[in-house]
Design an enzyme around this catalytic site. Structure first.
Site, PDB file in Angstrom:
ATOM      1  N   ARG A 113      45.741  45.141  27.367  1.00  0.00           N
ATOM      2  CA  ARG A 113      44.993  45.538  28.553  1.00  0.00           C
ATOM      3  C   ARG A 113      45.758  46.562  29.373  1.00  0.00           C
ATOM      4  NH1 ARG A 113      41.279  41.018  29.149  1.00  0.00           N
ATOM      5  NH2 ARG A 113      39.988  41.128  30.984  1.00  0.00           N
ATOM      6  N   ARG A 172      31.267  31.290  34.156  1.00  0.00           N
ATOM      7  CA  ARG A 172      32.690  31.466  34.447  1.00  0.00           C
ATOM      8  C   ARG A 172      32.877  31.749  35.924  1.00  0.00           C
ATOM      9  NH1 ARG A 172      35.013  35.619  30.047  1.00  0.00           N
ATOM     10  NH2 ARG A 172      36.120  36.242  31.928  1.00  0.00           N
TER      11      ARG A 172
HETATM   12  P1  AMP Z   1      38.533  38.101  29.924  1.00  0.00           P
HETATM   13  O1  AMP Z   1      37.985  36.811  29.435  1.00  0.00           O
HETATM   14  O2  AMP Z   1      39.093  38.961  28.809  1.00  0.00           O
HETATM   15  O3  AMP Z   1      37.571  38.864  30.803  1.00  0.00           O
HETATM   16  O4  AMP Z   1      39.809  37.742  30.846  1.00  0.00           O
HETATM   17  C1  AMP Z   1      39.674  36.943  32.010  1.00  0.00           C
HETATM   18  C2  AMP Z   1      40.892  37.128  32.886  1.00  0.00           C
HETATM   19  O5  AMP Z   1      42.072  36.690  32.182  1.00  0.00           O
HETATM   20  C3  AMP Z   1      41.201  38.560  33.298  1.00  0.00           C
HETATM   21  O6  AMP Z   1      40.439  38.954  34.433  1.00  0.00           O
HETATM   22  C4  AMP Z   1      42.696  38.464  33.577  1.00  0.00           C
HETATM   23  O7  AMP Z   1      42.932  37.824  34.833  1.00  0.00           O
HETATM   24  C5  AMP Z   1      43.188  37.530  32.496  1.00  0.00           C
HETATM   25  N1  AMP Z   1      43.583  38.266  31.255  1.00  0.00           N
HETATM   26  C6  AMP Z   1      42.941  38.248  30.058  1.00  0.00           C
HETATM   27  N2  AMP Z   1      43.576  39.017  29.151  1.00  0.00           N
HETATM   28  C7  AMP Z   1      44.638  39.534  29.792  1.00  0.00           C
HETATM   29  C8  AMP Z   1      45.682  40.428  29.399  1.00  0.00           C
HETATM   30  N3  AMP Z   1      45.737  40.954  28.168  1.00  0.00           N
HETATM   31  N4  AMP Z   1      46.620  40.761  30.324  1.00  0.00           N
HETATM   32  C9  AMP Z   1      46.579  40.246  31.575  1.00  0.00           C
HETATM   33  N5  AMP Z   1      45.622  39.409  32.020  1.00  0.00           N
HETATM   34  C10 AMP Z   1      44.658  39.049  31.140  1.00  0.00           C
END
Ligand code: AMP
Length: 241
Positions: free
Chosen positions: A105, A181
């Site tokens: 990310r 979520r």
């Molecule tokens: P997602 O399900 O991919 O939308 O991720 C949900 C949340 O998890 C994000 O808004 C971040 O707070 C955290 N997160 C997920 N992947 C990462 C990553 N690669 N680096 C940092 N934070 C992450």
């Protein structure tokens, strides 16, 4: 998940997926696509968001540190995420590859992944990541995120506007009550989209400079997006044989 692996139509050889990175804004459909693609190549779907949410719900040390950050829509610090991902990617089920969703990310995470892949083989070969960016316009993203509901039992994703379950609020597969979520609320969504623009968009440039970035139109029907991804993966991996 089907255990049947895809074979190359020209050579009849089994396709080794290797590392696949799905890039794209929250709500672009990376999770939906990743779940379909894993079945075809017999490799796991590694979603850092799912791994973090699992830590939050089990109240692990990592989960305690990540919870508030995730609820604000910010990124969890790299040192925490990298340890978690490093541990996951050396598991035996990652031998033929994996589909990364939500990772990398940041450019620092992408550099870490490059170093990790330089010392890792898949079915005996070094393979570079195939990076696919799923593109979706802003209005469509908002509708997808605010309408998203997930089954906590089987992980199936629905959308109350675009792909509603047959019975409102319940999973078609196992009847479990669907959940929204916490970070899919409107204020947090706008924060997550801003974080994406600031920190994750530069990643596309990183991979573009390496000549590894491929884009698909994520507004097309799900099956069409999947078909494009499969053909890209198979073409690119065949070129490696
Ligand atoms: P997602 O399900 O991919 O939308 O991720 C949900 C949340 O998890 C994000 O808004 C971040 O707070 C955290 N997160 C997920 N992947 C990462 C990553 N690669 N680096 C940092 N934070 C992450």
């Amino acid at each position: 998940m089907s255990t049947q692996s895809a074979t190359d139509v020209m050579t009849g050889k089994e396709v080794t997926a290797g590392p696949i990175v799905l890039l794209g804004s929250p709500g672009a459909g990376k999770g939906t696509q990743a779940k379909i693609i894993t079945g075809r190549y017999g490799v796991p779907h590694v979603s850092t968001g799912d791994l973090l949410r699992d830590n939050v719900s089990r109240v692990t040390e990592l989960g305690k540190k990540a919870k508030a950050i995730m609820e604000r829509g910010d990124l969890v610090p790299d040192d925490l995420v990298l340890d978690m991902v490093g541990e996951r990617l050396v598991a035996a089920d990652c031998d033929k590859g994996f589909i990364l969703d939500g990772f990398p990310r940041t450019t620092a995470q992408a550099e870490w992944l490059d170093r990790f892949l330089a010392s890792r083989t898949f079915a005996g070969r070094f393979l570079p990541p195939i990076v696919i960016k799923v593109q979706v316009g802003y209005n469509q993203l908002l509708q997808r995120l605010t309408g998203r509901r997930t089954c906590p039992a089987c992980g199936r994703i629905y959308n109350v506007y675009l792909q509603p379950p047959r019975r409102e609020g319940f999973c078609d597969v196992d009847g479990a009550p669907l959940i929204q979520r916490k970070d899919d609320s409107e204020e947090v969504i706008s924060e997550r989209l801003k974080t994406y623009e600031r920190q994750t968009l530069p990643l596309a440039d990183y991979y573009r400079r390496q000549g590894r970035l491929y884009e698909v139109n994520g507004e097309l029907p799900v099956e069409q997006v999947t078909a494009e991804m499969h053909s890209l993966i198979e073409k690119l991996r065949a070129a490696h044989d």
